[in-house]
Structure formats: C-alpha cells, structure tokens
Design a protein around this motif. Structure first.
Motif, mmCIF file in Angstrom:
data_model
loop_
_atom_site.group_PDB
_atom_site.id
_atom_site.type_symbol
_atom_site.label_atom_id
_atom_site.label_comp_id
_atom_site.label_asym_id
_atom_site.label_seq_id
_atom_site.Cartn_x
_atom_site.Cartn_y
_atom_site.Cartn_z
ATOM 1 N N PRO A 139 -17.269 -1.669 4.664
ATOM 2 C CA PRO A 139 -15.860 -1.561 4.288
ATOM 3 C C PRO A 139 -14.988 -2.569 5.031
ATOM 4 O O PRO A 139 -15.323 -3.013 6.138
ATOM 5 C CB PRO A 139 -15.508 -0.117 4.690
ATOM 6 C CG PRO A 139 -16.805 0.618 4.626
ATOM 7 C CD PRO A 139 -17.835 -0.376 5.098
ATOM 8 N N TYR A 140 -13.866 -2.895 4.415
ATOM 9 C CA TYR A 140 -12.935 -3.867 4.980
ATOM 10 C C TYR A 140 -12.422 -3.419 6.349
ATOM 11 O O TYR A 140 -12.129 -4.249 7.213
ATOM 12 C CB TYR A 140 -11.772 -4.065 4.011
ATOM 13 C CG TYR A 140 -10.774 -5.116 4.420
ATOM 14 C CD1 TYR A 140 -11.148 -6.444 4.592
ATOM 15 C CD2 TYR A 140 -9.429 -4.780 4.636
ATOM 16 C CE1 TYR A 140 -10.230 -7.411 4.957
ATOM 17 C CE2 TYR A 140 -8.501 -5.743 4.994
ATOM 18 C CZ TYR A 140 -8.901 -7.057 5.158
ATOM 19 O OH TYR A 140 -7.985 -8.008 5.525
ATOM 20 N N VAL A 141 -12.321 -2.111 6.556
ATOM 21 C CA VAL A 141 -11.814 -1.606 7.830
ATOM 22 C C VAL A 141 -12.700 -2.064 8.989
ATOM 23 O O VAL A 141 -12.206 -2.319 10.097
ATOM 24 C CB VAL A 141 -11.678 -0.067 7.807
ATOM 25 C CG1 VAL A 141 -13.035 0.634 7.848
ATOM 26 C CG2 VAL A 141 -10.790 0.424 8.934
ATOM 27 N N MET A 142 -14.005 -2.234 8.737
ATOM 28 C CA MET A 142 -14.891 -2.738 9.793
ATOM 29 C C MET A 142 -14.682 -4.241 10.000
ATOM 30 O O MET A 142 -14.782 -4.740 11.127
ATOM 31 C CB MET A 142 -16.344 -2.443 9.445
ATOM 32 C CG MET A 142 -16.713 -0.979 9.553
ATOM 33 S SD MET A 142 -16.444 -0.306 11.214
ATOM 34 C CE MET A 142 -17.665 -1.225 12.165
ATOM 35 N N GLY A 143 -14.393 -4.950 8.915
ATOM 36 C CA GLY A 143 -14.086 -6.367 9.054
ATOM 37 C C GLY A 143 -12.847 -6.588 9.897
ATOM 38 O O GLY A 143 -12.805 -7.481 10.762
ATOM 39 N N ILE A 144 -11.828 -5.761 9.674
ATOM 40 C CA ILE A 144 -10.583 -5.882 10.442
ATOM 41 C C ILE A 144 -10.804 -5.475 11.900
ATOM 42 O O ILE A 144 -10.274 -6.092 12.828
ATOM 43 C CB ILE A 144 -9.476 -5.025 9.791
ATOM 44 C CG1 ILE A 144 -8.913 -5.758 8.576
ATOM 45 C CG2 ILE A 144 -8.364 -4.710 10.765
ATOM 46 C CD1 ILE A 144 -8.114 -7.008 8.906
ATOM 47 N N ALA A 145 -11.609 -4.439 12.123
ATOM 48 C CA ALA A 145 -11.876 -4.000 13.499
ATOM 49 C C ALA A 145 -12.553 -5.101 14.305
ATOM 50 O O ALA A 145 -12.222 -5.333 15.477
ATOM 51 C CB ALA A 145 -12.735 -2.741 13.489
ATOM 52 N N THR A 146 -13.506 -5.806 13.686
ATOM 53 C CA THR A 146 -14.168 -6.905 14.403
ATOM 54 C C THR A 146 -13.275 -8.133 14.482
ATOM 55 O O THR A 146 -13.339 -8.884 15.462
ATOM 56 C CB THR A 146 -15.497 -7.271 13.723
ATOM 57 O OG1 THR A 146 -15.261 -7.617 12.352
ATOM 58 C CG2 THR A 146 -16.471 -6.107 13.789
ATOM 59 N N LEU A 147 -12.406 -8.324 13.477
ATOM 60 C CA LEU A 147 -11.495 -9.472 13.503
ATOM 61 C C LEU A 147 -10.588 -9.429 14.720
ATOM 62 O O LEU A 147 -10.288 -10.472 15.304
ATOM 63 C CB LEU A 147 -10.639 -9.503 12.231
ATOM 64 C CG LEU A 147 -9.544 -10.576 12.187
ATOM 65 C CD1 LEU A 147 -10.151 -11.974 12.245
ATOM 66 C CD2 LEU A 147 -8.692 -10.424 10.926
ATOM 67 N N TRP A 189 -5.279 1.506 9.766
ATOM 68 C CA TRP A 189 -4.849 2.354 8.643
ATOM 69 C C TRP A 189 -4.569 1.481 7.418
ATOM 70 O O TRP A 189 -4.945 1.821 6.300
ATOM 71 C CB TRP A 189 -3.617 3.160 9.036
ATOM 72 C CG TRP A 189 -3.026 3.963 7.912
ATOM 73 C CD1 TRP A 189 -3.688 4.797 7.048
ATOM 74 C CD2 TRP A 189 -1.656 3.995 7.518
ATOM 75 N NE1 TRP A 189 -2.794 5.364 6.147
ATOM 76 C CE2 TRP A 189 -1.549 4.887 6.424
ATOM 77 C CE3 TRP A 189 -0.494 3.381 7.997
ATOM 78 C CZ2 TRP A 189 -0.322 5.160 5.787
ATOM 79 C CZ3 TRP A 189 0.712 3.662 7.378
ATOM 80 C CH2 TRP A 189 0.793 4.533 6.287
ATOM 81 N N GLY A 190 -3.915 0.333 7.636
ATOM 82 C CA GLY A 190 -3.650 -0.583 6.529
ATOM 83 C C GLY A 190 -4.937 -1.066 5.883
ATOM 84 O O GLY A 190 -5.048 -1.154 4.660
ATOM 85 N N ALA A 191 -5.947 -1.370 6.714
ATOM 86 C CA ALA A 191 -7.237 -1.811 6.176
ATOM 87 C C ALA A 191 -7.900 -0.692 5.376
ATOM 88 O O ALA A 191 -8.542 -0.942 4.347
ATOM 89 C CB ALA A 191 -8.147 -2.262 7.318
ATOM 90 N N MET A 192 -7.729 0.546 5.833
ATOM 91 C CA MET A 192 -8.298 1.675 5.101
ATOM 92 C C MET A 192 -7.614 1.841 3.749
ATOM 93 O O MET A 192 -8.257 2.180 2.750
ATOM 94 C CB MET A 192 -8.183 2.963 5.913
ATOM 95 C CG MET A 192 -9.009 4.112 5.331
ATOM 96 S SD MET A 192 -9.099 5.565 6.401
ATOM 97 C CE MET A 192 -7.535 6.342 6.020
ATOM 98 N N LEU A 193 -6.311 1.584 3.684
ATOM 99 C CA LEU A 193 -5.602 1.633 2.405
ATOM 100 C C LEU A 193 -6.145 0.580 1.441
ATOM 101 O O LEU A 193 -6.261 0.819 0.232
ATOM 102 C CB LEU A 193 -4.101 1.422 2.623
ATOM 103 C CG LEU A 193 -3.332 2.566 3.277
ATOM 104 C CD1 LEU A 193 -1.895 2.137 3.573
ATOM 105 C CD2 LEU A 193 -3.336 3.816 2.397
ATOM 106 N N ILE A 194 -6.494 -0.603 1.969
ATOM 107 C CA ILE A 194 -7.084 -1.639 1.123
ATOM 108 C C ILE A 194 -8.437 -1.177 0.588
ATOM 109 O O ILE A 194 -8.754 -1.361 -0.592
ATOM 110 C CB ILE A 194 -7.211 -2.958 1.911
ATOM 111 C CG1 ILE A 194 -5.813 -3.543 2.146
ATOM 112 C CG2 ILE A 194 -8.094 -3.957 1.171
ATOM 113 C CD1 ILE A 194 -5.791 -4.806 2.979
ATOM 114 N N ASP A 195 -9.250 -0.556 1.446
ATOM 115 C CA ASP A 195 -10.523 -0.006 0.976
ATOM 116 C C ASP A 195 -10.301 1.080 -0.077
ATOM 117 O O ASP A 195 -11.026 1.158 -1.074
ATOM 118 C CB ASP A 195 -11.304 0.578 2.157
ATOM 119 C CG ASP A 195 -12.035 -0.475 2.965
ATOM 120 O OD1 ASP A 195 -12.452 -1.495 2.380
ATOM 121 O OD2 ASP A 195 -12.185 -0.292 4.179
ATOM 122 N N GLN A 196 -9.313 1.906 0.160
ATOM 123 C CA GLN A 196 -9.005 2.988 -0.787
ATOM 124 C C GLN A 196 -8.602 2.417 -2.141
ATOM 125 O O GLN A 196 -8.960 2.946 -3.189
ATOM 126 C CB GLN A 196 -7.875 3.843 -0.210
ATOM 127 C CG GLN A 196 -7.686 5.194 -0.870
ATOM 128 C CD GLN A 196 -6.686 6.044 -0.102
ATOM 129 O OE1 GLN A 196 -6.508 5.866 1.111
ATOM 130 N NE2 GLN A 196 -6.051 6.962 -0.786
#
Length: 592
Positions: A104-112, A364-371
């Motif tokens: 998920p994108y949220v993991m990409g943002i976390a590592t970014l 949270w914003g990244a999770m919204l993108i995944d959603q």
C-alpha cells in the motif's frame, strides 16, 4: 557531522495504534501486521542511517558538477543508488507486474520520510521517478507501460517532470514549448524548460522526461497543453537504450540548498516524444504526478524538521551553559545542560509536537489515497484532494520553521556549517516553493477545494471532527486536554469558512486575502485532530498496561503541549481572515 535515527517506533504507533492499518477494510491492508511493517521499517531505517545520512553533508559540500553536457553526482551517490535499487525500495508500492512489491501507498510514504530525512537531495532522484511512473501507470497505453515501467520501477531508468519555462511558472497556459505531430504518430518537441530536478545525472542508464508542450492549432491557454514522454535515449525494439534523443542539459542551477540534486535547464531541439494520455489534456495527466509530488513535498517539510530536531535534542543534552533557575541539575559539572532551561524546552517542544502530529497527518493522508485507489472510495478521494494543499503548504511552512528553531538551539554553533544545522534549513526552504508555491496552495484551497462538489468534502471533515468529539466526550482525561481545544479550533475553522461563503462571490479579494491564514488554520485543526486521536490511543494503551509506558506518557504530554500552546493560533488566523481585504489591498502598486 549530524546523525539520523529513523523514528520507527513512532511510525509503528501511528500505523497500528492510531490508524489500525491491519484492521481497515482496504485491499492489501490485511497484510500490514505489526511484525511485517516493523521488519520493513527497521530495514529501511538502517539503510538510511548507515548509508544515506552520511552522504547528506557530502552532497551539500560537493554538489553536482556539470561539464560538457554531463552531470556528475556527488561522491558515493551512485554506489548508494545501486544499493537502494538492489533492495527494491524504489518500487515498494508499485505494481508487481512491472517489478514492484505492490505494498500500500501508506508504506511507501512511511519509508519516504526516512529517505527524505536522511538525504533529501538523494531521495529526489527516486521520488521523481516514482511520480513519473505513476503518471504513465494511470494514463499510458499498454505499450508505453511495457516499454518504460519495468525499468522505471527498478530505477534502472529515472524520470522527471518538465513544466516550468523561463517566462512561465504557475501560469502554464503561457508556455511556448511546442510539439509538432509526425506521420508515424510521434511528436517533435522544441523549447526550453527550467528548474528540472534530476534532469541530467549519472545514476541511471536512461532518463524518461514527462514534458508539457502545446500542439500547434490547439486551444489557447491551459486547455491547449498536452503531456509527452521524451526519453533521453530512444528505446530500441529490444527495450535497451539506443540513439541519443534531441534533449540536453544546458546548465545546472547554483542553489541555496539540495545541492546533491541536479536542478537543470533542459533544452528540447526537435526531440522525439510520444503523447501520454489525451491530446490537450496534459494537465490532467500531469496532476497525477503533481498531487503525489505535493504529498511527498509535504513529507520533506516533516523530514527536515525531524532530522534537525533529533540533532538539536542531542546538542541540548550535551551543551553546558548556565544553571537551572530551580537549582543545579549537574552539580558535579561547571554548568547545567541547556535542556534544563524553559525557553530551550519550549523550542524543542514546538518541534517535537509538530513532527509527531505531522507524521500522523501525512500517514492518514496516504491511507486516504489507498482508500481511494484500492477501494474505489470517492469520498476518500474528495477528502484527500481537499487536504493536499494543506499537507503541502502547512507542513512545509512549519517544517522550515522547525529547522530554524533547531538551529537556534545551537546558538552561535548553529550558524557554523560544520554542525550541519544550516543544511537542514537550506534544504527545507525549497519545499515551500516548488510543486506550487505555498501561496498558490492557499489560493487553490480557498478558491477551488472548499467549494468542490458543493462543499461536500469540507463538510465531511467537520462532521468527522464533531463525530470524534461526540464519541469521546465521556472520556474526562481526553476532554480536558484534547477535545475542548479541538472543539474551539474547529469552530474557528467553520467561522472562517462561513466568512468566505458570505464574502467570496461579492468580494473575492476579501476571501483571498485570508487564504494563507486559512491554510494554516486548517493545518492546525488537522494536527489537533491527529493529536486527539493519538492521545486517545496512548491513554487506552496505558489502561491496557502496555509495556512501553514511558512512550505513551511522553506522547500524551507532547499532545497536551500542542493543544495548549500551538492550537490556539487558530484564533489569531480567524481574526486576520475576518479583517478582510481592506488593509491588505490599501496601497496602490506604486506605493510599495
């Protein structure tokens, strides 16, 4: 030399205690168990702390070198880029069919965050490639995806975005780069682009430029802009780089910061390109990349603040200066460490409460993108569209402010280059400017996003805040320190929105004069909501007798600081907004 330690425990807390990622009904999230995310984050943190962070000062002092049309990146960058590639970090959240890991994108943002905090200049090479790959993934033909994406996902080839021209920045309708159609379906692009990050370098075998240009005979202004794929080397039928295309680097800019990233003047001299997406719909395709980039730039604001804060804390604990006003705290030494002094504590608490709140906000914003993307949720898409200018504008403004605060902790040593604090401030400064200057973000928020879909999404945000407060009003500890300040701040935000509704149509200057304050007001409310959610999560963890008691007690105390010392700024921003345009627009242009 400054050091960096990845805040993996805090990221894990946000992912699992606050966002509950493994329990959210989004495809792919069921795999985000705590052990799995911890393993990913720990490995990424180790890479950034040990490999990329030591190269940060190298990139700053050496910079990129431009000779005879060739750009050489700083010493160590190429070997490190190879290591990042080999680890699969460049395609973490991209599709498996093109060589990615499909997380998920949220993991990409976390590592970014880790990459940007350890070495922002370096991270931009892979970050821009990710954005260009995303644009091709959404708007490209099957052939274009097959040709470019496998090599871009692996970063064997990197990517760029080419928008700005010498006479044309935000107003892209003024661009002059033209694309002449050819009989074989390709186009010949001629023109010049400036400020192109990673436009030329020695890290990859090919560079895939996404270029905005106008097809002759198309509509005037922005409606006539199209997007094109223009590779540095034309791609042979077997997928390997072939003949050099008619695109070259004319120069690299001497910049205030991000010296390790090549910021190029790019010349297109009848370069061969292919239309990406629909003709005259270039901005639609480019915004796929730009919206992702704006979230990433918001992350840069947080990342530089985090790196600067970490070093300021270490210095404040070690630097001996003066005595605590309440009595010696280091009686065996000649003085107390400066962290005992209230004003140093205030400065550090400003930074700590921002970085931790911002981290929760952007995840949270990244999770919204995944959603939106993975679950097809249009409401999530509308909400993140509303919040994107807040994430970009507010987090980069406050992130830069935090780097200055961290520099201040060092006193005179903060002004000396060997301590490295100057670089954090200089690198953070660009984030307030590129990918749409923050004043433009504020105008976008007030002029477009508030009224989008009849105001549906901002009303949904208000309902979310009200719902959280109502659901938790029986929690006395949360109410006093978190819910009451959040309710007051939310009322300020609603009052500002009402002012814009009343004034916007009849007097647009009155609304736009307050747009920047509104962006900050909105940002504070978002961080207030995040802190209320984090406060609740930590209180529940303490009630459940969690092992990491000190972590949760610290989290609650930090949140209470933000709610008491930062969130009241919403009242100031509301007062400025309601003062209207009279004082802002009072002077004639000649009077300045």
């Amino acid at each position: 030399m400054p050091s960096y330690t990845a805040p993996t425990c805090d990221i894990q807390f946000v992912l699992h205690d606050v966002l509950n990622v493994s329990k959210v009904d989004i495809p792919g999230y069921e795999e985000l168990e705590a052990d799995f995310t911890s393993a990913v984050l720990e490995e990424c943190g180790k890479l950034n702390a040990e490999v990329l962070a030591p190269l940060n000062v190298v990139g700053d002092t050496e910079g990129c070198v431009f000779e005879n049309g060739v750009v050489r990146t700083p010493k160590g960058f190429k070997a490190a880029f190879d290591q990042v590639r080999e680890g699969g970090w460049t395609g973490l959240d991209l599709p498996e069919e093109f060589g990615g890991q499909n997380m998920p994108y949220v993991m990409g943002i976390a590592t970014l965050e880790m990459f940007a905090a350890a070495n922002q200049s370096f991270a931009m090479y892979q970050g821009l490639t990710h954005g260009a790959a995303s644009a091709i993934l959404v708007h490209g033909s099957d052939q274009q995806k097959a040709t470019y994406l496998p090599k871009m996902v692996s970063c064997e080839w990197t990517g760029t975005m080419n928008l700005t021209e010498p006479h044309c920045g935000t107003d892209l309708g003024l661009m002059r780069t033209k694309a002449e159609p050819q009989d074989d379906g390709s186009y010949r692009l001629t023109g010049q682009k400036i400020f192109i990050s990673a436009g030329e370098h020695d890290l990859a075998d090919n560079i895939i430029h996404l270029v905005l240009a106008k097809i002759p005979g198309g509509p005037d202004g922005i409606k006539g802009v199209s997007l094109f794929i223009v590779p540095k080397f034309l791609v042979r039928d077997d997928g390997t780089p072939g003949e050099r295309n008619g695109v070259s680097c004319g120069n690299i800019e001497e910049k205030m910061g991000i010296h390790g990233n090549s910021t190029c003047v790019m010349n297109y001299d009848s370069a061969t390109g292919w239309l990406l997406g629909e003709k005259h719909k270039g901005m639609r395709a480019m915004f796929t990349m730009m919206n992702e980039a704006r979230l990433g730039v918001g992350m840069q604001g947080l990342a530089q603040a985090e790196a600067a804060y970490q070093n300021a804390v270490l210095y404040a604990r070690d630097r001996l200066q003066g005595r605590a006003v309440t009595g010696d705290e280091n009686p065996d030494g000649p003085a107390d460490p400066i962290i005992v002094h209230p004003d140093v504590r205030r400065n550090l608490m400003d930074q700590k409460s921002f970085t931790e709140g911002a981290r929760a906000f952007i995840l949270w914003g990244a999770m919204l993108i995944d959603q939106s993307h993975r679950a097809g949720d249009d409401d999530a898409e509308g909400l993140i569209s509303l919040l994107t200018p807040v994430i970009k504008g507010f987090l980069t403004d406050k992130g830069f402010e935090c780097t200055i605060g961290a520099q201040q902790v060092y006193g005179g040593h903060g002004y000396i280059e060997e301590h490295g604090m100057s670089q954090f401030a200089r690198d953070a400064r660009i984030a307030m400017i590129y990918e749409g200057a923050n004043g433009v973000q504020a105008l976008d928020l007030v002029g477009r996003k508030l009224a989008q879909d009849g105001g549906k999404h901002v009303m949904a945000f208000f309902d979310m805040v009200k719902g959280f407060i109502k659901d938790n009003e029986g929690n006395t500890a949360l109410k006093n320190g978190f819910l009451d300040p959040l309710k007051a701040a939310s009322k300020d935000l609603q009052a500002a929105g009402m002012y814009f509704m009343q004034q916007g149509m009849k007097n647009p200057n009155a609304a736009l004069s307050g747009s920047y304050d509104f962006m900050h007001l909105f940002g504070h409310v978002c961080l207030g909501l995040m802190w209320a959610r984090m406060g609740k999560a930590s209180m529940e963890a303490l009630e459940a007798r969690a092992d990491d008691t000190a972590f949760h007690e610290t989290k609650i105390a930090t949140g209470r600081y933000y709610m008491a010392r930062q969130l009241p700024a919403t009242g100031m921003h509301l007062a400025r907004i309601q003062s209207g345009e009279e004082t802002v627009m009072a002077l004639d242009a000649e009077a300045f």
